[in-house]
Design a protein around this motif. Structure first.
Motif, PDB file in Angstrom:
ATOM      1  N   ARG A   4       0.841  -1.578   0.201  1.00 46.93           N
ATOM      2  CA  ARG A   4      -0.179   0.563  -0.119  1.00 46.93           C
ATOM      3  C   ARG A   4       0.791   1.482   0.057  1.00 46.93           C
ATOM      4  O   ARG A   4       1.944   1.313   0.453  1.00 46.93           O
ATOM      5  CB  ARG A   4      -1.141   0.202   0.951  1.00 46.93           C
ATOM      6  N   ALA A   8      -2.097   7.199  -0.841  1.00 44.68           N
ATOM      7  CA  ALA A   8      -2.787   6.719  -1.769  1.00 44.68           C
ATOM      8  C   ALA A   8      -4.270   6.739  -1.363  1.00 44.68           C
ATOM      9  O   ALA A   8      -4.323   6.217  -0.648  1.00 44.68           O
ATOM     10  CB  ALA A   8      -3.022   5.365  -2.624  1.00 44.68           C
ATOM     11  N   ASP A   9      -5.310   6.571  -2.301  1.00 45.23           N
ATOM     12  CA  ASP A   9      -6.833   5.894  -2.381  1.00 45.23           C
ATOM     13  C   ASP A   9      -6.858   5.192  -1.968  1.00 45.23           C
ATOM     14  O   ASP A   9      -6.506   3.956  -2.402  1.00 45.23           O
ATOM     15  CB  ASP A   9      -7.022   7.104  -3.640  1.00 45.23           C
ATOM     16  N   HIS A  10      -7.952   5.216  -0.548  1.00 43.27           N
ATOM     17  CA  HIS A  10      -8.570   3.504  -0.270  1.00 43.27           C
ATOM     18  C   HIS A  10      -8.855   2.669  -1.440  1.00 43.27           C
ATOM     19  O   HIS A  10      -8.362   1.425  -1.486  1.00 43.27           O
ATOM     20  CB  HIS A  10      -8.333   3.722   0.727  1.00 43.27           C
ATOM     21  N   GLY A  11      -9.238   3.381  -2.548  1.00 45.27           N
ATOM     22  CA  GLY A  11      -9.624   2.525  -3.580  1.00 45.27           C
ATOM     23  C   GLY A  11      -8.725   2.113  -4.370  1.00 45.27           C
ATOM     24  O   GLY A  11      -8.984   0.639  -5.160  1.00 45.27           O
ATOM     25  N   ASP A  12      -7.521   2.872  -4.321  1.00 48.90           N
ATOM     26  CA  ASP A  12      -6.338   2.131  -5.476  1.00 48.90           C
ATOM     27  C   ASP A  12      -5.627   2.286  -4.737  1.00 48.90           C
ATOM     28  O   ASP A  12      -4.120   3.069  -5.106  1.00 48.90           O
ATOM     29  CB  ASP A  12      -6.498   3.013  -6.526  1.00 48.90           C
ATOM     30  N   GLY A  14      -2.471   0.304  -4.073  1.00 51.08           N
ATOM     31  CA  GLY A  14      -1.274  -0.400  -4.838  1.00 51.08           C
ATOM     32  C   GLY A  14      -0.323   0.545  -4.920  1.00 51.08           C
ATOM     33  O   GLY A  14      -0.593   1.658  -6.157  1.00 51.08           O
ATOM     34  N   ARG A  16       1.886   2.050  -8.577  1.00 54.43           N
ATOM     35  CA  ARG A  16       1.692   2.430 -10.357  1.00 54.43           C
ATOM     36  C   ARG A  16       3.045   2.076 -10.657  1.00 54.43           C
ATOM     37  O   ARG A  16       3.816   2.474 -10.101  1.00 54.43           O
ATOM     38  CB  ARG A  16       0.895   3.525 -10.616  1.00 54.43           C
TER      39      ARG A  16
END
Length: 80
Positions: A4, A8-12, A14, A16
């Motif tokens: 994580r 970063a947004d909790h929905g994405d 990971g 990049r």
């Protein structure tokens, strides 16, 4: 690198493709990845805002690159 990403947004959460990351080691943010792609000074430490450190909301955790492995940032302590 898997995990994580700090901030970063909790929905994405990971990493990049095309970005550079360092792993945070120790302290309240242990295990998170820090995006260092555009770091002005890759050898400098960072003070990252976090609510789960010693000083709670408004506090920051300080991490610095490990001298032997710049892909790992070691916890130095918390500051208000």
């Amino acid at each position: 690198m898997h995990g994580r990403v700090y901030g970063a947004d909790h929905g994405d959460p990971g990493p990049r493709a095309g970005r550079a990351y360092a792993q945070l080691v120790g302290g309240p943010l242990d295990g998170l990845l820090l995006d260092v792609t555009e770091a002005r000074d890759p050898g400098a430490g960072v003070a990252l805002p976090t609510e789960i450190g010693r000083y709670g909301p408004g506090g920051r955790s300080v991490y610095a690159p490990r001298p032997t492995d710049a892909r790992r940032f070691d916890w130095q302590g918390d500051i208000p």
